[in-house]
Design a protein around this motif. Structure first.
Motif, PDB file in Angstrom:
ATOM      1  N   SER A   1      29.972  15.364 -33.450  1.00 58.26           N
ATOM      2  CA  SER A   1      29.133  16.024 -34.313  1.00 58.26           C
ATOM      3  C   SER A   1      27.864  15.227 -34.245  1.00 58.26           C
TER       4      SER A   1
ATOM      5  N   THR B   1      19.747  13.759 -37.137  1.00 61.90           N
ATOM      6  CA  THR B   1      19.477  14.989 -36.417  1.00 61.90           C
ATOM      7  C   THR B   1      19.900  16.331 -37.473  1.00 61.90           C
ATOM      8  N   SER B   2      21.023  16.152 -38.220  1.00 62.11           N
ATOM      9  CA  SER B   2      21.491  17.199 -38.877  1.00 62.11           C
ATOM     10  C   SER B   2      20.503  17.420 -40.062  1.00 62.11           C
TER      11      SER B   2
ATOM     12  N   LYS C   1      21.406  25.345 -35.248  1.00 69.47           N
ATOM     13  CA  LYS C   1      22.710  25.418 -34.877  1.00 69.47           C
ATOM     14  C   LYS C   1      22.768  25.924 -33.513  1.00 69.47           C
TER      15      LYS C   1
ATOM     16  N   CYS D   1      22.735  22.203 -31.590  1.00 69.42           N
ATOM     17  CA  CYS D   1      23.813  21.306 -32.193  1.00 69.42           C
ATOM     18  C   CYS D   1      25.325  21.746 -31.894  1.00 69.42           C
TER      19      CYS D   1
END
Length: 266
Positions: free
Chosen positions: A146, A151-152, A165, A168
């Motif tokens: 992940s 980054t998220s 999304k 990623c």
């Protein structure tokens, strides 16, 4: 003797950080993370640092984590791998906390590959200038993991949740033009003109009122999580700090005298 994996320099108000593993597209190592944390802490406390540049040597910004090094853990027990990579990810927490709180603008200069965790480094910067050779990809899914490198957290706030999304989960790439269009980049330059354009930006920021810019950065970073009344209180505190500086006195005096201000950073 081999060169350091992270090059750092402070000169004329500008602190420079360069990822320096060009043979591996500047892929990140734990030692590079720790060296960057130490240097950013130095930049935070030094009054002569007024702007920070983040870039890579050679033809690429950074290819994320060192996947060849990761492969050495493939045969380890699952719990060992879990512990190892959880620790690697958590070790970057002080780095991104520093990038968020340091009251000085951070500029990322990007050419070539910007992959994996390095997308988080770019998204965490305050300004991003890219070459037309730049290519952005959150490649974590391709190796069965992940996103990391903050980054998220940063990416959906900048490009939007659906685009984040897409990058990623599907691993879709962004060209330099697409990065500009979705606000991951501020400016797009021909590769031959990138260095000169960034130097001009760095000098502009270094000649600006450092405390005022720093307070503006902190206010904008805090705003999404604050209620209006809390944000106004922070604005009041920031205004007080700024107006107590010599730069404020110089700025208003220069305005009245109809001349360009000569800011000193304090």
């Amino acid at each position: 003797m081999s060169e350091p994996e992270l090059l750092t320099q402070i000169d004329e108000g500008i602190a420079r950080i360069s990822f320096n593993r060009p043979h591996a597209r500047n892929a990140l190592t734990p030692a590079m993370v720790q060296a960057m944390i130490a240097f950013l802490r130095e930049c935070e406390r030094r009054d002569d640092v007024r702007v920070i540049l983040l870039t890579g040597t050679g033809d690429h910004f950074m290819a994320g984590g060192d996947v060849k090094a990761f492969a050495q853990a493939a045969d380890a027990a699952p719990e060992d791998r879990r512990s190892q990579f959880e620790t690697l990810a958590l070790d970057t927490l002080p780095l991104f906390a520093l990038m968020e709180r340091i009251a000085k603008p951070i500029v990322a200069k990007v050419r070539g590959a910007c992959a994996g965790a390095s997308v988080g480094y770019v998204a965490a910067a305050d300004f991003v200038a890219v070459s037309d050779t730049a290519l952005f990809m959150v490649a974590n899914a391709a190796i069965g993991t992940s996103p990391d490198g903050a980054t998220s957290w940063h990416l959906p706030r900048i490009v939007g949740l659906r685009k984040a999304k897409q990058m990623c989960l599907l691993g879709d790439r962004l060209t330099a033009q697409q990065a500009l269009e979705c606000s991951l980049a501020n400016w797009l330059h021909p590769d031959a003109e990138l260095d000169a354009a960034v130097e001009k930006l760095l000098r502009r920021l270094a000649n600006a009122p450092t405390v005022a810019l720093g307070q503006a950065k902190l206010l904008l970073n805090a705003a999404p999580g604050n209620a209006l009344i809390d944000q106004l209180a922070l604005e009041g505190q920031a205004a007080g700090l700024c107006c107590a500086t010599q730069d404020f006195a110089e700025g208003v005096t220069a305005f009245v005298e109809k001349r360009a201000p000569n800011f000193r950073g304090y």
